[in-house]
Write a protein that holds these residues in place. Structure first.
Motif, PDB file in Angstrom:
ATOM      1  N   TRP A 126      52.424   8.161  50.708  1.00 52.12           N
ATOM      2  CA  TRP A 126      53.093   7.629  51.910  1.00 52.12           C
ATOM      3  C   TRP A 126      52.446   7.744  53.104  1.00 52.12           C
ATOM      4  O   TRP A 126      52.731   7.173  54.043  1.00 52.12           O
ATOM      5  N   ARG A 127      50.866   8.097  52.964  1.00 55.78           N
ATOM      6  CA  ARG A 127      50.185   8.352  54.069  1.00 55.78           C
ATOM      7  C   ARG A 127      49.913   7.313  54.859  1.00 55.78           C
ATOM      8  O   ARG A 127      49.344   7.129  56.035  1.00 55.78           O
ATOM      9  N   GLY A 158      58.024  14.824  42.848  1.00 54.79           N
ATOM     10  CA  GLY A 158      57.147  13.944  43.717  1.00 54.79           C
ATOM     11  C   GLY A 158      57.090  13.943  44.954  1.00 54.79           C
ATOM     12  O   GLY A 158      57.365  12.943  45.690  1.00 54.79           O
ATOM     13  N   LEU A 159      57.014  14.997  45.638  1.00 52.59           N
ATOM     14  CA  LEU A 159      57.058  15.369  47.169  1.00 52.59           C
ATOM     15  C   LEU A 159      56.015  16.142  47.710  1.00 52.59           C
ATOM     16  O   LEU A 159      55.629  17.089  47.071  1.00 52.59           O
ATOM     17  N   ARG A 164      55.749  18.651  42.256  1.00 53.20           N
ATOM     18  CA  ARG A 164      55.438  17.491  41.111  1.00 53.20           C
ATOM     19  C   ARG A 164      55.765  18.093  39.619  1.00 53.20           C
ATOM     20  O   ARG A 164      55.240  19.442  39.603  1.00 53.20           O
ATOM     21  N   ASN A 165      56.085  17.511  38.841  1.00 52.61           N
ATOM     22  CA  ASN A 165      56.408  17.708  37.673  1.00 52.61           C
ATOM     23  C   ASN A 165      57.259  18.962  37.396  1.00 52.61           C
ATOM     24  O   ASN A 165      57.026  20.010  36.381  1.00 52.61           O
ATOM     25  N   LEU A 195      54.007  13.444  52.954  1.00 49.78           N
ATOM     26  CA  LEU A 195      53.040  12.698  52.706  1.00 49.78           C
ATOM     27  C   LEU A 195      53.284  11.739  51.330  1.00 49.78           C
ATOM     28  O   LEU A 195      52.643  10.909  51.180  1.00 49.78           O
ATOM     29  N   GLU A 196      54.116  12.499  50.560  1.00 48.74           N
ATOM     30  CA  GLU A 196      54.383  11.878  49.387  1.00 48.74           C
ATOM     31  C   GLU A 196      55.889  11.915  49.076  1.00 48.74           C
ATOM     32  O   GLU A 196      56.735  13.030  49.500  1.00 48.74           O
ATOM     33  N   TRP A 197      56.461  10.725  48.439  1.00 59.53           N
ATOM     34  CA  TRP A 197      57.924  10.709  48.382  1.00 59.53           C
ATOM     35  C   TRP A 197      58.159   9.782  46.829  1.00 59.53           C
ATOM     36  O   TRP A 197      57.587   8.798  46.801  1.00 59.53           O
TER      37      TRP A 197
END
Ligand SMILES: [Zn+2]
Ligand SMILES: [Zn+2]
Lengths: 545, 327
Positions: A336-337, A281-282, A250-251, A329-331
């Motif tokens: 995305w959970r 953002g993953l 992230r960032n 979990l995050e995209w």
């Protein structure tokens, strides 16, 4: 949560009471009530510290146990051996000292925060300053308070409260979902720079972009697999023997978190190569595993990496760490959970294929059509250097904490050996009056050879029976160790076996435990060293030490 | 004069044993706990308060009783009993022959519990002492404070709608607990094992608080929120279901260590002991003025080593006394 006018003078007393209640209550609801009532009545500044302590965020240690021992011995005038004997019976240094010290002459009027900050301030002080602080504190705290004070120094507040329970209490306190709380209190934050309100407000969480999601954990399969229904609704994967972790980008920064919610990015420089190839953002969930020539390597090798501060080039080569991704979990910065596993998996597969980085591997799914077929595959887990099978429902969302229903682990049966009890030692802590720590032997020609210690696995009734046997039949004493006649035979189970030059038997076992007492067997029936060596050849890991 | 034999502590001149663990001709008994008063001997000698308890436990046996301070001559050996403060009737045994004095403590506590008779220090050359709590981690709080905590716990449980079950050994601890609970002025329900002892003692003339036997089939809610005293064996049994939702506490010196309390998996642990704590043991040993001390059941290795360091000659002795359940 409106700030209340709370009396900070009683801080330490309230905290000691909480620890006592949590330690003695046997029902989850009582513990929950105790936590809730603590958070409602304790000084605000103390509560943030309690969350930190109960989630393993222990402040840096500023006074060594050696000094605590020394000062206690000095205060009580006891001989060192008598102190040690007491410690051995109690099993906990903080508690031993609390029990031994003479009664206090003052009463405490400080908050928990005051003690913690004063302890922190000692870090660059001379020993004499540390000593006078500790002695002063001992002299104004009662037995229960002293115990928690000592625990603040020695660390390890394992007092029978799970993270889950803490989350539940906080969720009730501030009226948020448990999953939100779990997320808010995870990751890196400093109790000295965070207030309870900041920690538990979601806007604050947004500023901390390193935070992992709470892990979804699972229970072992119960009963028959058929009960899970249609095999087509399930996805199977190998269960790896590595470190469960989340890989976060992230960032423009990369973070690696272990399941214990420890930030371990620096321990695995291998992953830094992923920084430029992964999209922002993953969050990936997966296994941290050494991998070479198309095969995962044994856990023992990973262990050589965990303990070290500085990693040498040689270590990097000997245990090349990879990330076996099994969930996404995050995209693109979106959680995305709540998407079904199947969808998350499709996205994950596409990502791994597209990124094409040698360190990022897809943890493969295991194909099967029937439960029998899966059972057969599971029995071959060790060939794949796996511990067994993971079963995940294809439409499952990614939940928080240990939950039944959608995810299950199905480990291989452990290896077992019948062995005879030859040494016993009194347990620590809750078993300090009983002989509960055992050493077992196998046969080597006409002699017995000690090969492992093993704990637990016996019922309380059996423990008492073995304890009585030891007390009645002890042959010799070596310090706290008692030699007993080789009569009692036990089945010892273990998860792994490796060659070891440190052990007389030449083997080291992973997770040895007592599976059952074989009252039907005598010392004539136990396994031999050759049996162990055969297991070593068949399933052995390279080297344990 | 006394020797340690496979059957127990033996006085060859007098031809008797003290608290033997195997059947013998003549047994002098310190107190009625089952590890000290064992079945099968021909003749028993004990304090008058121990006699009915012995018969309750061992059935009709031949018991001769002797008051504290009274002298008896057995083949030239002078035998007398002295209060040990452990439980009702508990006594130390003093034996004297040709000017040599031995005292066998049995189990004892030096703090007065108001029921068991106050421990009397008896001067001797050789002292055989127990060491159940012979480590400095065992330092008891004032019993009045513990009593208050127990009563408060009971009241808190009642407020929250729970019955309070106090687990205590039927002989000794139970009597103390019942008198601790008496000021609450509520019926105290007792398990049969405890009611038997309490009734036997009241029959023998003791002014003790009567208990209520638990009805076999109580009415619904009849026993809700009640006070119950039960032996440790009742823990986890279906018998407890009669009392509705319960909180269970263990009352024992072992509760001093958190781990032991946790191992029992009960709701509360109260540190209430019928044995001397560390300082009690030391005081008792010193008060005898004995030049040699034999340390039995408990932390005998540590306590004898400590005494030796203090300049008191001490040896550890293996016996068949002492089981954790009895405290
Ligand atoms: Zn006793
Ligand atoms: Zn005893």
């Amino acid at each position: 949560m409106e700030p209340k006018n709370r009396n900070s003078n009683t801080g330490m007393r309230l905290f000691a009471e909480l620890v006592k209640q949590l330690g003695s209550s046997t029902k989850t609801n009582d513990k929950l009530a105790a936590l809730l009532s603590y958070f409602e009545t304790a000084p605000e500044a103390d509560t943030i510290w309690v969350i930190a302590l109960f989630t393993g965020r222990r402040p840096k240690r500023t006074v060594s146990s050696t000094y605590l021992r020394e000062w206690c011995i000095e205060q009580t005038g006891l001989s060192a051996w008598l102190f040690e004997e007491s410690y051995h019976t109690v099993g906990d240094l903080a508690e031993t000292i609390a029990l031994l010290l003479p009664p206090p002459t003052n009463e405490s009027s400080h908050s928990l925060q005051t003690y913690l900050e004063a302890l922190q301030a000692l870090s660059d002080q001379e020993v004499e300053a540390k000593k006078s602080f500790v002695l002063h504190a001992w002299d104004e705290l009662n037995r229960e308070e002293r115990f928690v004070f000592n625990k603040l120094i020695t660390g390890g507040f394992r007092i029978g409260v799970s993270q889950q329970l803490l989350v539940q209490a906080l969720a009730k306190l501030v009226n948020l979902e448990q999953s939100q709380i779990a997320y808010l209190i995870s990751g890196q934050w400093d109790p000295r720079q965070t207030s309870l309100q900041q920690l538990l407000s979601s806007s604050y969480a947004a500023t901390d972009f390193s935070k992992p999601y709470p892990f979804y954990l699972c229970y072992p399969v119960e009963g028959e697999l058929e009960a899970l229904g249609n095999p087509a609704e399930w996805q199977a994967e190998w269960k790896w023997d590595g470190i469960r972790g989340q890989l976060i980008k992230r960032n423009g920064e990369l973070f690696v978190w272990s399941r214990g919610e420890e930030l371990i990015t620096e321990k695995f420089p291998e992953y830094q190569g992923l920084l430029n190839t992964l999209p922002d953002g993953l969050v990936l969930d997966g296994e941290i595993l050494p991998f070479m020539e198309g095969k995962p390597m044994p856990f023992a090798l990973l262990q050589t990496r965990i303990g070290r501060k500085n990693i040498t080039k040689k270590q990097l080569e000997a245990a090349p760490i990879h990330f076996f991704a099994y969930d996404l979990l995050e995209w693109e910065g979106t959680d995305w959970r709540d998407q079904p596993l199947q969808q998350r998996r499709t996205k994950l597969e596409a990502l791994v294929a597209q990124v094409q980085h040698p360190k990022l591997l897809l943890s493969p799914s295991v194909n099967f059509d029937t439960w029998e077929e899966l059972a057969e595959l599971r029995s071959r887990s060790r060939e794949f250097v796996a511990e067994g099978i993971m079963l995940k429902k294809k439409d499952s969302v990614y939940q928080v904490g240990r939950k039944r229903g959608d995810w299950w682990k199905w480990k291989t049966d452990p290896m077992t050996i019948d062995a005879v009890l030859i040494y016993a030692q009194k347990g620590h802590g809750r078993r300090s009056n009983l002989y509960t720590d055992y050493t077992f032997a196998v046969r080597k020609d006409d002699k017995l050879l000690a090969f492992t210690k093993a704990y637990s696995g016996l019922t309380d009734k059996e423990l008492l029976e073995v304890d009585a046997f030891v007390k009645r039949n002890a042959l010799e004493k070596f310090g706290p160790v008692r030699t007993v006649p080789a009569e009692l035979v036990f089945e010892i189970a273990f998860e792994g076996i490796a060659a070891s030059s440190r052990h007389k038997s030449g083997v080291a076992l992973r997770f040895p435990r007592i599976l059952r007492w074989r009252k039907d067997k005598t010392v004539q029936d136990i396994n031999t060293l050759e049996d162990l060596q055969q297991l070593l050849q068949q399933f052995g890991n390279e080297k344990a030490d | 004069m006394l020797s340690f034999t496979p059957s127990g502590i033996y006085c060859s001149q007098g031809g008797f044993y003290i608290d033997p663990w195997k059947p013998v001709e003549k047994a002098v008994i310190t107190h009625a706990h089952s590890d000290h008063a064992r079945w099968g001997s021909k003749q028993y000698l004990c304090h008058p308060d121990t006699a009915p308890l012995l018969q309750l436990r061992l059935g009709p046996v031949e018991v001769q009783s002797q008051d504290w301070g009274e002298q008896l001559d057995i083949n030239g050996v002078r035998v007398s009993l002295h209060p040990a403060g452990h439980i009702i009737g508990s006594s130390q045994v003093r034996v004297e022959y040709k000017g040599e004095v031995w005292v066998v403590s049995g189990d004892y506590k030096v703090v007065s519990d108001g029921i068991s008779g106050d421990f009397e220090p008896v001067a001797c050359h050789h002292f055989i002492t127990e060491s159940t709590f012979g480590l400095p981690i065992y330092q008891w709080e004032d019993q009045e404070i513990i009593y208050q905590q127990i009563r408060q716990w009971v009241l808190d449980n009642q407020t929250a709608g729970y019955s309070s079950v106090l687990l205590a050994y039927s002989l000794g601890k139970a009597q103390r607990l019942i008198s601790c609970l008496a000021p609450l002025q509520q019926p105290i329900y007792a398990h049969g094992a405890i009611a038997n002892v309490q009734e036997k003692l009241i029959d023998s003339g003791w002014k003790l608080t009567p208990v209520v036997r638990v009805p076999v089939e109580p009415n619904r809610n009849q026993l809700k929120g009640s006070i119950v005293v039960a032996p440790p064996s009742a823990d986890g049994s279906s018998w407890l279901k009669k009392f509705g939702p319960v909180k269970v506490a263990v009352c024992s010196g072992w509760m001093q260590v958190r781990g032991n309390a946790r191992r029992r998996n009960v709701d509360a642990g109260f540190v209430l002991s019928d044995h001397a704590d560390w300082n009690g043991l030391i005081t008792a040993v010193k008060a005898t003025g004995a030049s040699s001390v034999y340390v039995t059941h408990g932390f005998q290795a540590a306590f004898s080593r400590y005494l030796t360091e203090q300049g008191i000659e001490a040896k550890e002795i293996q016996t068949a006394y002492g089981t954790e359940e009895q405290e």
